[in-house]
Motif scaffolding. Sequence first.
Motif, short mmCIF file in Angstrom:
data_model
loop_
_atom_site.label_atom_id
_atom_site.label_comp_id
_atom_site.label_asym_id
_atom_site.label_seq_id
_atom_site.Cartn_x
_atom_site.Cartn_y
_atom_site.Cartn_z
N VAL A 77 0.81 -1.22 0.00
CA VAL A 77 0.00 0.00 0.00
C VAL A 77 0.85 1.27 0.00
CG1 VAL A 77 -2.00 -1.11 1.06
CG2 VAL A 77 -0.28 -0.05 2.52
N CYS A 306 -3.42 -3.83 6.14
CA CYS A 306 -3.33 -3.18 4.81
C CYS A 306 -4.47 -3.61 3.90
CB CYS A 306 -1.98 -3.46 4.19
SG CYS A 306 -0.73 -2.55 5.09
N CYS A 339 3.09 0.98 9.10
CA CYS A 339 3.48 -0.43 8.90
C CYS A 339 4.56 -0.78 9.91
CB CYS A 339 4.00 -0.63 7.48
SG CYS A 339 4.68 -2.28 7.18
N TYR A 375 5.97 -7.64 12.41
CA TYR A 375 4.68 -7.62 13.12
C TYR A 375 4.74 -8.47 14.39
CZ TYR A 375 2.36 -4.76 9.71
OH TYR A 375 2.02 -3.68 8.93
S1 BJ8 Z 1 2.58 -1.61 4.36
S2 BJ8 Z 1 2.16 -4.75 5.95
S3 BJ8 Z 1 1.50 -4.26 2.47
S4 BJ8 Z 1 4.82 -4.18 3.78
S5 BJ8 Z 1 5.43 -9.68 3.17
S6 BJ8 Z 1 5.71 -7.41 5.92
S7 BJ8 Z 1 3.39 -10.07 6.03
S8 BJ8 Z 1 6.87 -10.76 6.12
S9 BJ8 Z 1 2.90 -7.39 3.57
FE1 BJ8 Z 1 2.93 -5.29 3.95
FE2 BJ8 Z 1 3.26 -2.97 2.79
FE3 BJ8 Z 1 3.68 -3.24 5.40
FE4 BJ8 Z 1 1.26 -3.35 4.44
FE5 BJ8 Z 1 5.29 -9.35 6.90
FE6 BJ8 Z 1 5.04 -11.00 4.88
FE7 BJ8 Z 1 6.78 -9.02 4.76
FE8 BJ8 Z 1 4.25 -8.50 4.67
#
Ligand code: BJ8
Length: 419
Positions: A77, A306, A339, A375
């Motif tokens: 996002v 997200c 995030c 997270y």
């Molecule tokens: S803004 S949450 S969409 S990075 S892929 S961080 S689940 S280990 S998706 Fe994300 Fe952009 Fe942040 Fe949102 Fe963890 Fe998997 Fe990495 Fe993930």
Amino acid sequence: MADYREMWENLNMDLEKHDVLCEALPEMFGETFLNQENRPDGMNYFNYVTAEIHGARIMELEKHRKEGGKVVGAFCVFVPDEIILAADAISVGLCSGSQFWIEDGEKVLPRNLCPLIKALTGAKVSSTCPYFQSCDILVGETTCDGKKKVWEILNEYTPVHVMELPQMKREENYEMWMNEIKLFMDKIEELTGNKITVEKLKEAIELNNEKRRALKRLYDLRKNKPSPISGLDSLLISQIAFSDEPRRFTEKVNELCDELEEKVKTNTSTNKKRIMVTGTPMALPNWKLHSIVEELNAEIVVEETCTGTRYFENEVSTNGDTMEELIKNMADRYLDINCACFTPNKGRVEDILRYAEEYDVDGVIYYNLSFCHTYAVEYNNVEKSLRDNNIPVLMIETDYSEEDSGQIKTRVEAFLEMI
Ligand code: BJ8
């Protein structure tokens, strides 16, 4: 469903394997969604979009490409859609939420990695996702370690442009992010051959803001007791937001909200527990946690994820008459997303506490995809703050498989009894 085989063949898809995927989805969707009671009529459009997920929308993408347009795939996002829209290109979200792609992802990636990354990689390397096959370019970002490195692999299949996302929110980081947006703009202009003008960008910002407003309206309606729409249906809408045509999507969400506004006038109260889900995104068709929770005596009324509030909260300002000002407005809005890849990330805890009050929740489920370290580590802070505010929280760490569903159900059941 119409016959799309020729189109899929032209997209170099593995048809045999894709058939297996297509067979599983309708049953899974039917069982999860169509058995819900009192669904609003406005959900029919979203049912149709899901049924046609690899058909009708892909046809639109292909038509656009035949006319010389480009399709841009993104995974986060933080990627500013406005730039893509302003260059008359189409943006599609490519995060993948299906167990189906894990096996192929694990052929090129370590097994102990976040399922979202394994699935998106599997979708590409197995040539079974028509969205991936329709993309002229993929846009990656440097959020977590797994994603950061996976772009190198995907780049062997489709050109990838990587945006370097700062991981702190100091003044210099905002400047750096502005610069990244400029580089992204150059790349999209080069790809499309279209110049992004101030007028075009303003139009795109307004279009995206309208979409955000519609989603915010939907979420605000969920603050009613009981919510006039299930968490499952709201999640589906959020997931579809990433790939649907934005004008039509906004119109359909607003139509649904009109209906829900009427529905709340006659709603009778229930004793369902109100739950907030916070954590990692739930990409299509990941409906696992929502279906478990809502089969029990509870309703999910907000997702701080997200595929929830982080996608639509805060608009991009249209103030200013220069490109520099608009880019700054975008940088400000996007870098304000909370995030867990940021350090520190106090804003997320504040958001969670604010939502707990606004949506009047009885408890919070912290949803963590396995091996998502940012997270998982941030849980400590979130849990402490929730405890200080007497808000019960349950941590669920899981992947896309169904193996642990029974165990999750038992834990959620115990949690609901306790709160
Ligand atoms: S803004 S949450 S969409 S990075 S892929 S961080 S689940 S280990 S998706 Fe994300 Fe952009 Fe942040 Fe949102 Fe963890 Fe998997 Fe990495 Fe993930």
